[in-house]
Design a protein around this motif. Structure first.
Motif, short mmCIF file in Angstrom:
data_model
loop_
_atom_site.label_atom_id
_atom_site.label_comp_id
_atom_site.label_asym_id
_atom_site.label_seq_id
_atom_site.Cartn_x
_atom_site.Cartn_y
_atom_site.Cartn_z
N VAL A 1 0.79 -0.90 -0.11
CA VAL A 1 -0.15 0.02 0.08
C VAL A 1 0.58 1.20 -0.31
O VAL A 1 0.34 1.88 -0.04
CB VAL A 1 -1.13 -0.25 0.95
CG1 VAL A 1 -1.96 -1.01 0.97
CG2 VAL A 1 0.31 -0.50 2.88
N GLU A 2 2.31 1.36 -0.49
CA GLU A 2 2.41 2.55 -0.02
C GLU A 2 2.29 3.10 -0.91
O GLU A 2 2.62 4.23 -0.86
CB GLU A 2 4.34 2.55 0.87
CG GLU A 2 4.80 1.47 1.66
CD GLU A 2 5.25 0.29 1.35
OE1 GLU A 2 5.65 -0.82 2.51
OE2 GLU A 2 3.82 -0.72 0.29
N GLN A 3 2.26 3.32 -2.36
CA GLN A 3 1.87 3.88 -3.37
C GLN A 3 0.45 4.52 -3.25
O GLN A 3 0.46 5.42 -3.67
CB GLN A 3 1.72 3.13 -4.63
CG GLN A 3 0.80 1.51 -4.80
CD GLN A 3 0.11 1.13 -3.55
OE1 GLN A 3 0.97 0.97 -3.26
NE2 GLN A 3 -0.75 0.53 -4.06
N LEU A 4 0.08 4.00 -1.17
CA LEU A 4 -1.34 5.29 -1.61
C LEU A 4 -1.03 6.91 -1.35
O LEU A 4 -2.00 7.70 -1.19
CB LEU A 4 -2.23 4.69 -1.15
CG LEU A 4 -2.98 2.89 -1.40
CD1 LEU A 4 -3.22 1.98 -0.49
CD2 LEU A 4 -3.70 3.22 -2.52
N ALA A 5 0.22 6.96 -0.73
CA ALA A 5 -0.01 8.25 -0.61
C ALA A 5 1.87 8.67 -0.45
O ALA A 5 2.75 7.64 -1.12
CB ALA A 5 0.37 8.47 1.33
N THR A 6 2.35 9.72 -1.20
CA THR A 6 3.91 10.38 -0.84
C THR A 6 4.87 9.82 -0.56
O THR A 6 5.84 9.53 -0.42
CB THR A 6 4.14 11.13 -1.27
OG1 THR A 6 3.00 12.70 -0.61
CG2 THR A 6 3.24 12.08 -2.98
N GLU A 7 4.31 10.08 0.89
CA GLU A 7 5.15 10.17 2.10
C GLU A 7 3.74 8.87 3.05
O GLU A 7 2.80 8.97 3.21
CB GLU A 7 4.97 10.86 3.45
CG GLU A 7 6.66 12.00 2.25
CD GLU A 7 6.89 12.70 3.76
OE1 GLU A 7 7.88 12.47 4.53
OE2 GLU A 7 7.85 13.93 2.81
N HIS A 8 4.55 7.58 4.49
CA HIS A 8 4.01 6.84 5.29
C HIS A 8 5.06 7.15 6.31
O HIS A 8 6.23 6.90 6.41
CB HIS A 8 3.79 5.81 4.22
CG HIS A 8 4.67 4.86 3.75
ND1 HIS A 8 5.66 5.40 2.87
CD2 HIS A 8 5.81 4.30 4.82
CE1 HIS A 8 6.44 4.41 2.57
NE2 HIS A 8 7.10 3.18 3.91
N LEU A 9 4.40 6.11 7.36
CA LEU A 9 4.92 5.40 8.61
C LEU A 9 5.01 4.15 8.30
O LEU A 9 3.68 4.11 8.41
CB LEU A 9 4.88 6.09 9.64
CG LEU A 9 5.61 5.89 11.15
CD1 LEU A 9 6.42 6.36 10.64
CD2 LEU A 9 4.59 6.33 11.98
N ARG A 10 6.30 3.27 8.45
CA ARG A 10 6.05 1.90 8.27
C ARG A 10 5.92 1.60 10.61
O ARG A 10 6.95 2.09 10.13
CB ARG A 10 6.92 1.38 7.85
CG ARG A 10 6.32 0.08 7.74
CD ARG A 10 7.59 -0.50 7.14
NE ARG A 10 7.86 -2.36 7.68
CZ ARG A 10 7.95 -3.30 6.60
NH1 ARG A 10 8.38 -3.13 4.92
NH2 ARG A 10 8.10 -4.43 6.94
#
Length: 150
Positions: A100-109
């Motif tokens: 799902v990382e492609q759903l936002a320009t940045e993310h927190l894992r």
């Protein structure tokens, strides 16, 4: 895990994506419950395993809680049409790493590990991994990017 979730919720902004990784029983749903409480979301928050996604409203931000465990890959995640809510909501995806990382320009894992032999299920090692400079800056306000719990 709930306390950490509440701390993460204070950092959350509309459009954020949080990706949770860890084995069964690691505490992913409990972390989401803490995030929901930190946002002021009323009512129970349970795993969306069989419905795949639940939207919780009534808090500071809408919370989109997704369980990607049964999804085969990025194409099936795209079929959920999650980006309809992502601009105004906080989206948290259990089992989302690599999907799902492609759903936002940045993310927190958030990587959650429960040590072998922890039969009580209380010890956890949690790593907060920023996927971009904005999350890296926000995490600095937590004190450090690796938060041991338990």
């Amino acid at each position: 895990m709930r306390g950490l979730g509440a701390r993460i919720a204070r950092l959350a902004r509309p459009g954020d994506l949080i990706v949770l990784a860890g084995p069964l029983g690691a505490g992913k749903t409990v972390l989401v419950q803490g995030i929901a409480a930190g946002l002021g979301v009323p009512g129970p928050v349970t795993s969306p395993t069989f419905v795949l996604a639940r939207v919780h409203t009534g808090g500071r931000l809408p919370l989109v809680h997704v369980d990607a465990y049964r999804l085969a890959g990025v194409a099936e995640v795209d079929d959920l049409d999650l980006d309809a809510d992502t601009e105004v909501a906080l989206t948290v995806v259990e089992w989302g790493a690599g999907r799902v990382e492609q759903l936002a320009t940045e993310h927190l894992r958030v990587d959650i590990d429960r040590p072998e032999g922890d039969e009580v299920g209380e010890a956890r090692r949690v790593q907060l991994l920023p996927g971009g400079p904005d999350w890296a800056e926000r995490l600095r306000s937590l004190g450090n990017a690796e938060v041991p719990t338990g």
